[in-house]
Structures are given as structure tokens and as C-alpha cells.
Design a protein around this motif. Structure first.
Motif, short mmCIF file in Angstrom:
data_model
loop_
_atom_site.label_atom_id
_atom_site.label_comp_id
_atom_site.label_asym_id
_atom_site.label_seq_id
_atom_site.Cartn_x
_atom_site.Cartn_y
_atom_site.Cartn_z
N LEU A 116 -10.26 0.98 53.37
CA LEU A 116 -10.63 2.21 54.08
C LEU A 116 -11.39 1.79 55.32
O LEU A 116 -12.42 1.11 55.23
N LEU A 118 -12.82 2.72 59.38
CA LEU A 118 -13.19 3.68 60.42
C LEU A 118 -12.85 3.09 61.78
O LEU A 118 -13.24 1.95 62.06
N ALA A 136 -20.75 4.04 57.85
CA ALA A 136 -19.84 3.02 57.32
C ALA A 136 -20.52 2.20 56.23
O ALA A 136 -19.91 1.85 55.21
N LEU A 141 -17.52 0.94 53.63
CA LEU A 141 -16.18 0.81 54.18
C LEU A 141 -15.77 -0.66 54.27
O LEU A 141 -16.60 -1.55 54.31
N ALA A 250 -17.13 12.14 61.32
CA ALA A 250 -16.66 10.93 60.64
C ALA A 250 -17.21 10.87 59.23
O ALA A 250 -16.50 10.48 58.29
N ILE A 254 -14.90 10.52 55.97
CA ILE A 254 -15.04 9.29 55.18
C ILE A 254 -15.40 9.60 53.74
O ILE A 254 -14.84 9.02 52.79
N LYS A 258 -13.77 8.77 50.14
CA LYS A 258 -14.48 8.11 49.06
C LYS A 258 -14.44 8.96 47.77
O LYS A 258 -14.34 8.41 46.67
#
Length: 264
Positions: A116, A118, A136, A141, A250, A254, A258
Motif C-alpha cells: 500500500l 501513497l 504514512a 504504509l 489522504a 489510506i 487499512k
């Protein structure tokens, strides 16, 4: 132990340039880290320290000597010198000179079979970059990739606003085309946050190898991203405006990914 008391010392002048000038950081391959938490994260992230400077009233000599035992040269500095070098007033009396790392796309190695990632295109504000890096880190991430960067990653404002999270996750930079080619070659689905031809983000499957791509608040993503998107996604807005801060957006995207991955 070496002591420096004058801000006019040639070494101190050189370090001030490192703090203030991206050109000097890139040319020397060095940058400044200030603060004990940031320093600890950099060391944990595998960064090599070249030098440590400390103000004895705030950072103990015994703690500094521990760094010397590990091969880092240490210098005690006066309050005046410390204030000249420090980017913020709350730093705990310690500033380190560290060696920068390579951030080429080819350096990225994914431990997760379904990474995963960004991607942020041309972020301009260090505060936004720092907030993205903190998100992040919070989401653990696999990588952060910055397309067409407007500033170097070792800008003191990025280190400060990321609270040291610039050191905690693999980060790469490149042009938009280079990054698109990299993602496609690694069979990573590209989810572009955009208003055009988009569907609600929560309807998508983020459990496969996925890159969430965000643009600037002013102009969004370039057409090159939109033309190569696996799917454009949008956060349904219920107020009067049609956008939000890029780091907030974001974070929403994200953490939906998750959630789908059971936060693994």
C-alpha cells in the motif's frame, strides 16, 4: 572534547548554510537533525551521523559521549551557537549532522506482497508533506513516493512538521511518468483522488497492491495521472465546498484501505 562558542566559526557558518540552503544539502549529501525524538528515529531508520553538536545546559555530556562511543564526533557548543543553528526554540539542545540517503525508485523494495503506497504529486508546502509523512507512518504504509518534488526531503520544515517521520518509511522521488511506469511494472493499481470520472472511494478494493495518488489542493492531479489511473476515486462531500486539505483527504483514503486490510 572540542568546544565552539562563536557563531562566526567557519564550521558553524557551513552548518547554517546546510540548514538554510537546499543546494548545499544536495551538494554535500548532508543535512541537520535537531531534537532527541527526531534523532532517535533517524538512527532507527539507518541514517549515519557525521557529527553531533550539543548545548550542555539542555543535553548532557554523558549522553553525548554515548554517541562518541559509536563513532560520531561530538562538539559542545554555546547557547549563542545553538540558537544560530536551531530551527525551532523547543529543540532539546542537540543538533546532528547526518548523511542523506538515496531516494530513487529503484531503491524501493516491498516486503509486503500487496504493498500500500501513497503518492503525492508536486506537494509544495513542507507542512503538508510533513503531515502526509506522519499519516504514512501511522498507517505503516509500505512506501511514500513524491512526484515532481518542489523541495528536498531534508528541508528543516519537513523534518519538523513530520516529527521525524521522514525517517521512518521508505520514500522515493521521481517524475510522474517514471512513477507511473514503476507502479505499472510492479502491477500496482493506481487510485487517483480526483473529481473527474470518479466513484466513491469506499466502493473500491484496496486489498490488492495499491497506490493512492493525491495532488495539490489548488490544481489537483495532472492529466498524465488521470489518463493512467486504474480508477479515480472521490470522498463524498456534504458541505458547500468540493475539496479538503490534501493530508486530511489522504488520511481518509489510506485508513479505508487499512480497514479493508484489517489494519495489517
Amino acid at each position: 572534547m572540542k568546544h565552539i562558542s562563536s557563531p562566526q566559526n567557519p564550521l558553524i557558518k557551513q552548518l547554517v548554510q546546510l540548514k538554510d540552503k537546499s543546494r548545499d544539502r544536495k551538494k554535500s549529501g548532508l543535512f541537520l537533525i535537531e531534537g532527541q525524538r527526531e534523532l532517535a528515529l533517524a538512527i532507527k531508520g539507518g541514517y549515519q551521523l557525521d557529527m553531533l553538536l550539543f548545548y550542555g545546559e539542555l543535553f548532557s555530556e554523558s549522553d553525548a559521549l554515548e554517541y562518541e562511543k559509536k563513532g560520531t564526533s561530538i562538539i559542545e557548543i554555546s547557547l549563542e551557537v545553538f540558537q544560530k543553528l536551531a530551527h525551532r526554540s523547543t529543540t532539546e539542545g542537540v543538533i546532528a549532522v547526518a548523511k542523506s540517503k538515496s531516494h530513487h525508485l529503484s531503491d524501493l523494495i516491498f516486503k509486503n506482497e500487496a504493498p500500500l503506497i501513497l503518492v503525492a504529486e508536486a506537494p509544495e508546502k513542507p507542512g503538508n508533506i510533513g503531515a502526509l509523512l506522519r499519516t504514512a507512518d501511522a498507517a505503516n504504509l509500505d512506501a511514500v513516493i513524491i512526484a515532481n518534488p518542489k523541495t528536498d526531503l531534508y528541508n528543516p520544515n519537513i523534518i519538523r512538521s513530520s516529527v521525524g517521520c521522514v525517517f521512518t518509511k521508505p520514500i522515493a522521488t521521481g517524475s510522474t511518468q517514471e512513477i507511473i511506469d514503476f507502479l505499472k511494472s510492479n502491477q500496482v493499481a493506481i487510485f487517483c483522488a480526483a473529481l473527474q470520472a470518479s466513484i466513491p472511494y469506499q466502493t473500491q478494493n484496496f486489498t490488492k497492491p495499491s497506490a493512492i495518488v493525491v495532488g495539490t489542493e489548488a490544481t489537483g492531479l495532472s492529466n498524465l495521472w488521470l489518463n493512467n489511473s486504474s480508477q479515480n476515486i472521490v470522498i463524498p462531500m456534504q458541505g458547500e465546498i468540493d475539496s479538503m486539505n490534501v493530508s486530511v483527504a489522504a488520511g481518509i483514503l489510506i485508513f479505508e484501505a487499512k480497514r479493508q486490510r484489517n489494519f495489517l
